[in-house]
Design a protein around this motif. Structure first.
Motif, PDB file in Angstrom:
ATOM      1  N   GLY A   1       0.794  -1.223   0.000  1.00  0.00           N
ATOM      2  CA  GLY A   1       0.000   0.000   0.000  1.00  0.00           C
ATOM      3  C   GLY A   1       0.825   1.271   0.000  1.00  0.00           C
ATOM      4  N   TYR A   2       2.082   1.147   0.382  1.00  0.00           N
ATOM      5  CA  TYR A   2       2.982   2.304   0.432  1.00  0.00           C
ATOM      6  C   TYR A   2       4.153   2.077  -0.514  1.00  0.00           C
ATOM      7  CZ  TYR A   2       0.615   3.652   4.775  1.00  0.00           C
ATOM      8  OH  TYR A   2      -0.314   4.015   5.702  1.00  0.00           O
ATOM      9  N   SER A   3       4.458   3.080  -1.279  1.00  0.00           N
ATOM     10  CA  SER A   3       5.585   2.997  -2.200  1.00  0.00           C
ATOM     11  C   SER A   3       6.899   2.988  -1.421  1.00  0.00           C
ATOM     12  CB  SER A   3       5.580   4.199  -3.144  1.00  0.00           C
ATOM     13  OG  SER A   3       6.794   4.252  -3.867  1.00  0.00           O
ATOM     14  N   PRO A   4       7.847   2.156  -1.825  1.00  0.00           N
ATOM     15  CA  PRO A   4       9.178   2.192  -1.206  1.00  0.00           C
ATOM     16  C   PRO A   4       9.868   3.548  -1.379  1.00  0.00           C
ATOM     17  CG  PRO A   4       8.932   0.218  -2.557  1.00  0.00           C
ATOM     18  CD  PRO A   4       7.722   1.074  -2.795  1.00  0.00           C
ATOM     19  N   LEU A   5       9.411   4.345  -2.331  1.00  0.00           N
ATOM     20  CA  LEU A   5       9.983   5.680  -2.521  1.00  0.00           C
ATOM     21  C   LEU A   5       9.793   6.553  -1.276  1.00  0.00           C
ATOM     22  CD1 LEU A   5       8.768   6.426  -6.164  1.00  0.00           C
ATOM     23  CD2 LEU A   5      11.049   5.697  -5.424  1.00  0.00           C
ATOM     24  N   LEU A   6       8.798   6.210  -0.456  1.00  0.00           N
ATOM     25  CA  LEU A   6       8.535   6.991   0.753  1.00  0.00           C
ATOM     26  C   LEU A   6       9.573   6.760   1.837  1.00  0.00           C
ATOM     27  CD1 LEU A   6       4.673   6.467   0.966  1.00  0.00           C
ATOM     28  CD2 LEU A   6       5.887   8.566   0.329  1.00  0.00           C
ATOM     29  N   TRP A   7      10.234   5.602   1.816  1.00  0.00           N
ATOM     30  CA  TRP A   7      11.152   5.285   2.909  1.00  0.00           C
ATOM     31  C   TRP A   7      12.546   4.840   2.477  1.00  0.00           C
ATOM     32  CZ3 TRP A   7      12.752   0.213   2.889  1.00  0.00           C
ATOM     33  CH2 TRP A   7      11.931  -0.701   2.212  1.00  0.00           C
ATOM     34  N   ARG A   8      12.670   4.211   1.341  1.00  0.00           N
ATOM     35  CA  ARG A   8      13.963   3.659   0.929  1.00  0.00           C
ATOM     36  C   ARG A   8      15.011   4.761   0.775  1.00  0.00           C
ATOM     37  NH1 ARG A   8      13.052  -0.156  -3.626  1.00  0.00           N
ATOM     38  NH2 ARG A   8      12.366  -1.531  -1.980  1.00  0.00           N
ATOM     39  N   GLY A   9      16.184   4.547   1.397  1.00  0.00           N
ATOM     40  CA  GLY A   9      17.280   5.495   1.312  1.00  0.00           C
ATOM     41  C   GLY A   9      17.173   6.651   2.284  1.00  0.00           C
ATOM     42  N   LYS A  10      16.146   6.638   3.134  1.00  0.00           N
ATOM     43  CA  LYS A  10      15.948   7.698   4.129  1.00  0.00           C
ATOM     44  C   LYS A  10      16.019   7.039   5.507  1.00  0.00           C
ATOM     45  CE  LYS A  10      12.719   9.911   0.972  1.00  0.00           C
ATOM     46  NZ  LYS A  10      11.307  10.243   0.764  1.00  0.00           N
ATOM     47  N   THR A  11      16.997   7.430   6.292  1.00  0.00           N
ATOM     48  CA  THR A  11      17.270   6.741   7.557  1.00  0.00           C
ATOM     49  C   THR A  11      16.057   6.710   8.484  1.00  0.00           C
ATOM     50  OG1 THR A  11      19.588   7.385   7.397  1.00  0.00           O
ATOM     51  CG2 THR A  11      18.817   6.634   9.548  1.00  0.00           C
ATOM     52  N   PHE A  12      15.471   7.860   8.776  1.00  0.00           N
ATOM     53  CA  PHE A  12      14.349   7.906   9.712  1.00  0.00           C
ATOM     54  C   PHE A  12      13.150   7.129   9.173  1.00  0.00           C
ATOM     55  CE2 PHE A  12      10.380   9.898  11.205  1.00  0.00           C
ATOM     56  CZ  PHE A  12      10.491   9.614  12.561  1.00  0.00           C
ATOM     57  N   GLU A  13      12.788   7.374   7.931  1.00  0.00           N
ATOM     58  CA  GLU A  13      11.624   6.727   7.335  1.00  0.00           C
ATOM     59  C   GLU A  13      11.810   5.215   7.221  1.00  0.00           C
ATOM     60  OE1 GLU A  13      13.030   9.494   6.324  1.00  0.00           O
ATOM     61  OE2 GLU A  13      11.484  11.019   6.071  1.00  0.00           O
ATOM     62  N   THR A  14      13.030   4.777   6.900  1.00  0.00           N
ATOM     63  CA  THR A  14      13.312   3.340   6.832  1.00  0.00           C
ATOM     64  C   THR A  14      13.191   2.712   8.214  1.00  0.00           C
ATOM     65  OG1 THR A  14      14.756   3.623   4.925  1.00  0.00           O
ATOM     66  CG2 THR A  14      15.047   1.602   6.211  1.00  0.00           C
ATOM     67  N   THR A  15      13.699   3.396   9.234  1.00  0.00           N
ATOM     68  CA  THR A  15      13.577   2.901  10.605  1.00  0.00           C
ATOM     69  C   THR A  15      12.110   2.763  10.999  1.00  0.00           C
ATOM     70  OG1 THR A  15      15.686   3.922  11.186  1.00  0.00           O
ATOM     71  CG2 THR A  15      14.207   3.354  13.007  1.00  0.00           C
ATOM     72  N   VAL A  16      11.320   3.784  10.698  1.00  0.00           N
ATOM     73  CA  VAL A  16       9.885   3.736  11.018  1.00  0.00           C
ATOM     74  C   VAL A  16       9.221   2.579  10.264  1.00  0.00           C
ATOM     75  CG1 VAL A  16       7.695   4.980  10.742  1.00  0.00           C
ATOM     76  CG2 VAL A  16       9.718   6.170  11.629  1.00  0.00           C
ATOM     77  N   HIS A  17       9.555   2.413   8.996  1.00  0.00           N
ATOM     78  CA  HIS A  17       8.991   1.327   8.199  1.00  0.00           C
ATOM     79  C   HIS A  17       9.315  -0.034   8.824  1.00  0.00           C
ATOM     80  CE1 HIS A  17       7.735  -0.925   4.660  1.00  0.00           C
ATOM     81  NE2 HIS A  17       8.912  -1.534   4.677  1.00  0.00           N
ATOM     82  N   ILE A  18      10.541  -0.232   9.223  1.00  0.00           N
ATOM     83  CA  ILE A  18      10.959  -1.506   9.815  1.00  0.00           C
ATOM     84  C   ILE A  18      10.291  -1.716  11.174  1.00  0.00           C
ATOM     85  CG2 ILE A  18      12.932  -2.749  10.809  1.00  0.00           C
ATOM     86  CD1 ILE A  18      14.612  -1.456   8.498  1.00  0.00           C
ATOM     87  N   VAL A  19      10.298  -0.686  12.009  1.00  0.00           N
ATOM     88  CA  VAL A  19       9.702  -0.808  13.349  1.00  0.00           C
ATOM     89  C   VAL A  19       8.220  -1.156  13.249  1.00  0.00           C
ATOM     90  CG1 VAL A  19       9.045   0.508  15.413  1.00  0.00           C
ATOM     91  CG2 VAL A  19      11.393   0.611  14.550  1.00  0.00           C
ATOM     92  N   PHE A  20       7.489  -0.455  12.380  1.00  0.00           N
ATOM     93  CA  PHE A  20       6.066  -0.744  12.269  1.00  0.00           C
ATOM     94  C   PHE A  20       5.803  -2.080  11.581  1.00  0.00           C
ATOM     95  CE2 PHE A  20       5.567   3.643  13.563  1.00  0.00           C
ATOM     96  CZ  PHE A  20       4.505   3.524  14.451  1.00  0.00           C
ATOM     97  N   SER A  21       6.643  -2.476  10.656  1.00  0.00           N
ATOM     98  CA  SER A  21       6.500  -3.811  10.056  1.00  0.00           C
ATOM     99  C   SER A  21       6.657  -4.881  11.126  1.00  0.00           C
ATOM    100  CB  SER A  21       7.535  -4.018   8.952  1.00  0.00           C
ATOM    101  OG  SER A  21       7.341  -3.111   7.899  1.00  0.00           O
ATOM    102  N   LEU A  22       7.648  -4.709  11.990  1.00  0.00           N
ATOM    103  CA  LEU A  22       7.856  -5.666  13.082  1.00  0.00           C
ATOM    104  C   LEU A  22       6.699  -5.627  14.076  1.00  0.00           C
ATOM    105  CD1 LEU A  22      11.691  -5.216  13.668  1.00  0.00           C
ATOM    106  CD2 LEU A  22      10.520  -7.182  12.612  1.00  0.00           C
TER     107      LEU A  22
END
Length: 131
Positions: A95-116
């Motif tokens: 539902g969310y494009s990887p463009l929103l988080w990939r390559g961005k430290t904070f956004e990638t961290t949030v993506h991983i934390v919420f996925s977990l």
């Protein structure tokens, strides 16, 4: 499993409270200006009701963990919540494009934390439902 449900309850209450900051954090006052009044208000109302449902699920887990684990109805409720969070986990990736988080430290961290988090909720609720 009762302890896990109480932990989940606390996490869900925290998540519900976080929703109160969404309009400011995501700058909705500016971002939603081009939208029609109905679309703007639907975003606010839907966010309020999502937060309310998450809060109520959290309070259910905090206050009725033994009932969720030990009763047939409780396990059915957990099955429903497990399916809900499983769907939310899938939406995290489709539902969310990887463009929103990939390559961005904070956004990638949030993506991983919420996925977990979605994975944890899914696993615990489904394990309780299958007992």
């Amino acid at each position: 499993m009762e302890l896990q449900l109480k932990v989940i309850g606390a996490l869900l209450v925290g998540l519900a409270v976080m929703h109160a900051g969404f309009p400011r954090y995501f700058n909705w006052a500016t971002e939603f200006k081009p939208l029609s009044l109905i679309n703007r208000q639907m975003m606010y109302v839907h966010t309020l009701f999502i937060a309310l449902v998450v809060l109520l699920c959290g309070l259910l887990c905090l206050n009725f963990a033994p009932d969720l684990v030990q009763t047939h109805l409780g396990r059915i409720v957990c099955l429903g919540m497990g399916i809900f969070w499983l769907v939310r986990l899938v939406v995290q990736f489709v539902g969310y494009s990887p463009l929103l988080w990939r390559g961005k430290t904070f956004e990638t961290t949030v993506h991983i934390v919420f996925s977990l988090l979605w994975l944890y909720l899914t696993v615990v609720f489904l394990l309780v439902s299958w007992q």
